[in-house]
Design an enzyme around this catalytic site. Sequence first.
Site, PDB file in Angstrom:
ATOM      1  N   PHE A  13       0.825  -1.209   0.000  1.00 22.07           N
ATOM      2  CA  PHE A  13       0.000   0.000   0.000  1.00 22.07           C
ATOM      3  C   PHE A  13       0.867   1.271   0.000  1.00 22.07           C
ATOM      4  O   PHE A  13       0.905   2.005  -0.999  1.00 22.07           O
ATOM      5  CB  PHE A  13      -0.917  -0.097   1.223  1.00 22.07           C
ATOM      6  CG  PHE A  13      -1.570   1.160   1.679  1.00 22.07           C
ATOM      7  CD1 PHE A  13      -2.149   2.039   0.771  1.00 22.07           C
ATOM      8  CD2 PHE A  13      -1.634   1.454   3.043  1.00 22.07           C
ATOM      9  CE1 PHE A  13      -2.773   3.208   1.211  1.00 22.07           C
ATOM     10  CE2 PHE A  13      -2.260   2.607   3.486  1.00 22.07           C
ATOM     11  CZ  PHE A  13      -2.813   3.488   2.570  1.00 22.07           C
ATOM     12  N   LEU A  35       5.368 -10.354  -2.488  1.00 24.53           N
ATOM     13  CA  LEU A  35       4.018 -10.467  -3.072  1.00 24.53           C
ATOM     14  C   LEU A  35       3.102 -11.363  -2.231  1.00 24.53           C
ATOM     15  O   LEU A  35       2.120 -11.891  -2.739  1.00 24.53           O
ATOM     16  CB  LEU A  35       4.065 -10.940  -4.535  1.00 24.53           C
ATOM     17  CG  LEU A  35       4.769  -9.992  -5.512  1.00 24.53           C
ATOM     18  CD1 LEU A  35       4.752 -10.549  -6.931  1.00 24.53           C
ATOM     19  CD2 LEU A  35       4.125  -8.596  -5.493  1.00 24.53           C
ATOM     20  N   ALA A  79       8.691  -3.024   4.197  1.00 27.63           N
ATOM     21  CA  ALA A  79       8.115  -4.376   4.218  1.00 27.63           C
ATOM     22  C   ALA A  79       7.917  -4.827   5.658  1.00 27.63           C
ATOM     23  O   ALA A  79       8.817  -4.707   6.482  1.00 27.63           O
ATOM     24  CB  ALA A  79       9.042  -5.348   3.497  1.00 27.63           C
ATOM     25  N   ALA A  80       6.749  -5.326   5.945  1.00 32.64           N
ATOM     26  CA  ALA A  80       6.447  -5.789   7.303  1.00 32.64           C
ATOM     27  C   ALA A  80       5.104  -6.496   7.273  1.00 32.64           C
ATOM     28  O   ALA A  80       4.322  -6.335   6.339  1.00 32.64           O
ATOM     29  CB  ALA A  80       6.363  -4.607   8.269  1.00 32.64           C
ATOM     30  N   SER A 122       6.004   2.229  13.802  1.00 31.62           N
ATOM     31  CA  SER A 122       4.573   2.384  14.047  1.00 31.62           C
ATOM     32  C   SER A 122       4.293   3.052  15.381  1.00 31.62           C
ATOM     33  O   SER A 122       5.028   2.855  16.360  1.00 31.62           O
ATOM     34  CB  SER A 122       3.943   0.998  14.050  1.00 31.62           C
ATOM     35  OG  SER A 122       2.682   1.047  14.648  1.00 31.62           O
ATOM     36  N   TYR A 146       3.229  -7.286  17.654  1.00 31.91           N
ATOM     37  CA  TYR A 146       3.514  -6.354  16.548  1.00 31.91           C
ATOM     38  C   TYR A 146       4.303  -5.150  17.061  1.00 31.91           C
ATOM     39  O   TYR A 146       5.335  -4.770  16.501  1.00 31.91           O
ATOM     40  CB  TYR A 146       2.196  -5.883  15.912  1.00 31.91           C
ATOM     41  CG  TYR A 146       2.378  -4.777  14.908  1.00 31.91           C
ATOM     42  CD1 TYR A 146       2.933  -5.039  13.669  1.00 31.91           C
ATOM     43  CD2 TYR A 146       2.014  -3.465  15.212  1.00 31.91           C
ATOM     44  CE1 TYR A 146       3.125  -4.019  12.753  1.00 31.91           C
ATOM     45  CE2 TYR A 146       2.196  -2.443  14.295  1.00 31.91           C
ATOM     46  CZ  TYR A 146       2.754  -2.728  13.070  1.00 31.91           C
ATOM     47  OH  TYR A 146       2.947  -1.718  12.165  1.00 31.91           O
ATOM     48  N   LYS A 150       8.258  -3.946  16.252  1.00 26.49           N
ATOM     49  CA  LYS A 150       8.663  -2.638  15.714  1.00 26.49           C
ATOM     50  C   LYS A 150       9.701  -1.976  16.631  1.00 26.49           C
ATOM     51  O   LYS A 150      10.629  -1.324  16.155  1.00 26.49           O
ATOM     52  CB  LYS A 150       7.438  -1.736  15.537  1.00 26.49           C
ATOM     53  CG  LYS A 150       6.566  -2.131  14.343  1.00 26.49           C
ATOM     54  CD  LYS A 150       7.294  -1.889  13.013  1.00 26.49           C
ATOM     55  CE  LYS A 150       6.425  -2.171  11.811  1.00 26.49           C
ATOM     56  NZ  LYS A 150       7.119  -1.930  10.532  1.00 26.49           N
ATOM     57  N   VAL A 189      -8.737  -0.352   9.227  1.00 26.73           N
ATOM     58  CA  VAL A 189     -10.180  -0.270   9.456  1.00 26.73           C
ATOM     59  C   VAL A 189     -10.909   0.503   8.354  1.00 26.73           C
ATOM     60  O   VAL A 189     -12.038   0.173   8.002  1.00 26.73           O
ATOM     61  CB  VAL A 189     -10.459   0.316  10.867  1.00 26.73           C
ATOM     62  CG1 VAL A 189      -9.978   1.761  10.978  1.00 26.73           C
ATOM     63  CG2 VAL A 189     -11.920   0.221  11.226  1.00 26.73           C
ATOM     64  N   ARG A 213      -8.654   7.163  16.759  1.00 22.81           N
ATOM     65  CA  ARG A 213      -7.447   7.098  15.920  1.00 22.81           C
ATOM     66  C   ARG A 213      -7.312   8.424  15.165  1.00 22.81           C
ATOM     67  O   ARG A 213      -8.311   9.094  14.881  1.00 22.81           O
ATOM     68  CB  ARG A 213      -7.560   5.972  14.878  1.00 22.81           C
ATOM     69  CG  ARG A 213      -7.589   4.554  15.454  1.00 22.81           C
ATOM     70  CD  ARG A 213      -6.263   4.175  16.082  1.00 22.81           C
ATOM     71  NE  ARG A 213      -6.228   2.784  16.521  1.00 22.81           N
ATOM     72  CZ  ARG A 213      -6.633   2.358  17.719  1.00 22.81           C
ATOM     73  NH1 ARG A 213      -7.132   3.200  18.601  1.00 22.81           N
ATOM     74  NH2 ARG A 213      -6.516   1.076  18.037  1.00 22.81           N
TER      75      ARG A 213
HETATM   76  C1  UD2 Z   1      -2.693   0.474  12.716  1.00 21.94           C
HETATM   77  C2  UD2 Z   1      -1.808  -0.247  11.737  1.00 21.94           C
HETATM   78  C3  UD2 Z   1      -0.570  -0.697  12.404  1.00 21.94           C
HETATM   79  C4  UD2 Z   1       0.091   0.449  13.146  1.00 21.94           C
HETATM   80  C5  UD2 Z   1      -0.892   1.249  13.987  1.00 21.94           C
HETATM   81  C6  UD2 Z   1      -0.293   2.552  14.477  1.00 21.94           C
HETATM   82  C7  UD2 Z   1      -3.063  -1.385   9.964  1.00 21.94           C
HETATM   83  C8  UD2 Z   1      -3.665  -2.674   9.522  1.00 21.94           C
HETATM   84  N1  UD2 Z   1      -2.499  -1.413  11.181  1.00 21.94           N
HETATM   85  O1  UD2 Z   1      -3.083  -0.404  13.776  1.00 21.94           O
HETATM   86  O2  UD2 Z   1       0.299  -1.238  11.447  1.00 21.94           O
HETATM   87  O3  UD2 Z   1       0.831   1.213  12.288  1.00 21.94           O
HETATM   88  O4  UD2 Z   1      -2.051   1.591  13.252  1.00 21.94           O
HETATM   89  O5  UD2 Z   1      -1.185   3.314  15.191  1.00 21.94           O
HETATM   90  O6  UD2 Z   1      -3.050  -0.390   9.269  1.00 21.94           O
HETATM   91  N2  UD2 Z   1     -11.552  -2.100  13.956  1.00 21.94           N
HETATM   92  C9  UD2 Z   1     -12.910  -2.304  13.990  1.00 21.94           C
HETATM   93  N3  UD2 Z   1     -13.466  -3.118  13.043  1.00 21.94           N
HETATM   94  C10 UD2 Z   1     -12.726  -3.727  12.070  1.00 21.94           C
HETATM   95  C11 UD2 Z   1     -11.331  -3.494  12.027  1.00 21.94           C
HETATM   96  C12 UD2 Z   1     -10.770  -2.668  12.990  1.00 21.94           C
HETATM   97  O7  UD2 Z   1     -13.620  -1.770  14.859  1.00 21.94           O
HETATM   98  O8  UD2 Z   1     -13.320  -4.441  11.237  1.00 21.94           O
HETATM   99  C13 UD2 Z   1     -10.961  -1.238  14.997  1.00 21.94           C
HETATM  100  C14 UD2 Z   1      -9.816  -1.910  15.736  1.00 21.94           C
HETATM  101  O9  UD2 Z   1     -10.278  -2.705  16.821  1.00 21.94           O
HETATM  102  C15 UD2 Z   1      -9.029  -0.691  16.211  1.00 21.94           C
HETATM  103  C16 UD2 Z   1      -9.261   0.352  15.112  1.00 21.94           C
HETATM  104  O10 UD2 Z   1     -10.396  -0.092  14.383  1.00 21.94           O
HETATM  105  O11 UD2 Z   1      -9.549  -0.212  17.430  1.00 21.94           O
HETATM  106  C17 UD2 Z   1      -8.106   0.509  14.170  1.00 21.94           C
HETATM  107  O12 UD2 Z   1      -7.720  -0.783  13.735  1.00 21.94           O
HETATM  108  P1  UD2 Z   1      -6.669  -0.996  12.546  1.00 21.94           P
HETATM  109  O13 UD2 Z   1      -6.431  -2.457  12.443  1.00 21.94           O
HETATM  110  O14 UD2 Z   1      -7.078  -0.269  11.341  1.00 21.94           O
HETATM  111  O15 UD2 Z   1      -5.391  -0.222  13.065  1.00 21.94           O
HETATM  112  P2  UD2 Z   1      -4.523  -0.270  14.416  1.00 21.94           P
HETATM  113  O16 UD2 Z   1      -4.702   1.051  15.072  1.00 21.94           O
HETATM  114  O17 UD2 Z   1      -4.753  -1.503  15.190  1.00 21.94           O
END
Ligand code: UD2
Length: 315
Positions: A13, A35, A79-80, A122, A146, A150, A189, A213
Amino acid sequence: MSGTAVVTGAAGFVGSHLVDNLLKEGFSVIGLDSLKTGQRTNLDEALTHDNFRFEEVDICSKDLLKMLKDPIDIVFHLAAISSVKLSTENPIEVNRVNVDGTLNMLEVARRRNAGRFVFSSSAAVYGNPEVLPISEGTSLNPLSPYAASKIAAEMYCRSYGHLHGITPTIFRYFNVFGPRQEYSEYSGVISIFINQGLKNLDITVDGDGSQTRSFIYVDDVVKATILGGRKNGSNELVLNLSGTDSISILELAKRIKEYIPESTSTIVHRNAREGDVKDSIGSMERTSAVLGFSPAVHFNTGLESTVSWYRSRLS
Ligand code: UD2
């Protein structure tokens, strides 16, 4: 400065947007990607460029030095495995890719005399600090494997800075969103909610959705990442890359529904996620002082472009 840049996670991405922008800025770019989650189609534009070379390879591979025979000016290491959720399910694989992979790339940087190493870390490294917005001096507190991976990778970057003069720029990305973010249960999300909305599936909010967030659009992330790579000097840098406002996940679900008015999706609540951070917003003070950078893309504008992008792919 231009020169030769190696980008790991090039078909991912953020990595693929970074490749496109580095090429526009005159760099010769070598992109590496296994990939496994990255998509070759993300590199469609780059692959038409004379200054781009792509290698399908795991960043832990011992063959990297054979593939990368010439001197490198700068390594952008993206990459991660970027999923907190996957790290609780498979911590050993996350350690292999995120920690061993970083060390292997640092060895490549050292053996090919790279002057700079830009590492995409992160905001997860901070855990749940008491003071918001989070500044870079906040103590580190890994709530998930995770986050631990990092932190370990950051430490390896710093040690190579001290030992071998490969000055690291460490970016702590907060929540990045935008076109090309993959859609899977392990992805960000925003991509999940938009895809659920467009496919008329339930929009799955974890817990009560009061967790917050601060989202930052991918174009801003790429701009800052390149500025960090171009920055001269021998001091290691640790810089937040965060959006400037925060939003609760429940509010986000409602906003995304508004952007997809035809959607029949309903918002449902699931159990809260293991290892989840409650509130996350970064201070951009240091980043703006050091790089002269502030995010330029308004959240709603970014959201609109992202919805359009997924919509065009689904139609
Ligand atoms: C994101 C990044 C991570 C890191 C971090 C830094 C992704 C996948 N992960 O983690 O790599 O850089 O940010 O702050 O980009 N949620 C829902 N429903 C769903 C999916 C997620 O409610 O279907 C919630 C989840 O429980 C969390 C929030 O949305 O509270 C954000 O989740 P996420 O996986 O997008 O990102 P995060 O903050 O865990």
